[in-house]
Scaffold this active site. Structure first.
Site, PDB file in Angstrom:
ATOM      1  N   CYS A 266       0.762  -1.439  -0.218  1.00 53.64           N
ATOM      2  CA  CYS A 266       0.222  -0.245   0.191  1.00 53.64           C
ATOM      3  C   CYS A 266       1.149   1.297   0.163  1.00 53.64           C
ATOM      4  O   CYS A 266       2.173   1.258   0.809  1.00 53.64           O
ATOM      5  CB  CYS A 266      -0.579  -0.100   1.606  1.00 53.64           C
ATOM      6  SG  CYS A 266      -2.067   1.771   1.441  1.00 53.64           S
TER       7      CYS A 266
ATOM      8  N   ASP B  99      -0.256  -5.650  -0.118  1.00 56.57           N
ATOM      9  CA  ASP B  99      -1.201  -6.094  -0.312  1.00 56.57           C
ATOM     10  C   ASP B  99      -1.413  -7.430  -0.901  1.00 56.57           C
ATOM     11  O   ASP B  99      -0.133  -7.762  -2.110  1.00 56.57           O
ATOM     12  CB  ASP B  99      -2.188  -5.308  -1.182  1.00 56.57           C
ATOM     13  CG  ASP B  99      -2.190  -4.009  -1.002  1.00 56.57           C
ATOM     14  OD1 ASP B  99      -2.576  -4.112   0.860  1.00 56.57           O
ATOM     15  OD2 ASP B  99      -1.763  -2.888  -1.890  1.00 56.57           O
TER      16      ASP B  99
END
Length: 155
Positions: free
Chosen positions: A53, A60
């Site tokens: 992120c 992620d």
């Protein structure tokens, strides 16, 4: 002197290759398509794709599926693996990662057609799926469903 083949210009095969520090630094290699008179689809699946992120630095995770109908070029799979791995420490939103990968491959390979499905795992309770393709799918090439079920949570 060894005979020159379509594989002679590849530089990443046959030895240790460090993960590129960023997608921009990653080198994706291609080879001439030895079956360019045949129309067929190629699929790469990366079920453990990771990026960061850009705001929180938290990881992620996504399941990527890349399909393409080659024209004159094929992507060399080790270089693709290293390129995808270079996102591990790269901060970008899901949409940016997915579309950037699709566009870079389309620019490099100049395929007849390409699509990428980015099936991102939930963060904050919301999964995000991102889809990019270069145009209408060819009607006379078998293109199976990407096979990734829609997120159901506790369903």
């Amino acid at each position: 002197m060894p005979e020159k083949t379509i594989y002679s210009d590849l530089t990443l095969l046959g030895g240790k290759s460090d993960l590129p520090r960023s997608p921009e630094e990653a080198r994706i290699e291609r080879v001439p398509n030895p079956q360019k008179d045949a129309r067929y689809a190629v699929r790469f699946t990366a079920p453990e794709f990771t990026s960061l992120c850009p705001l929180t630095g938290q990881p992620d995770f996504a399941h990527l599926v890349i399909d393409y109908v080659p024209s004159g070029w094929l992507v060399e799979s080790k270089s693709l693996k290293l390129y995808l791995g270079s996102f591990r420490n790269h901060g970008a939103f899901h949409e940016d990662c997915t579309v950037a990968i699709g566009r870079r491959l389309a620019d490099l390979l100049e395929p007849e057609w390409l699509r990428i499905g980015g099936y991102w795992y939930p963060r904050g309770g919301i999964p995000i799926d991102v889809f990019y393709q270069t145009g209408e799918p060819p009607r006379d090439v078998w293109l199976p469903d990407q096979g990734v079920p829609a997120y159901r949570g506790r369903g």
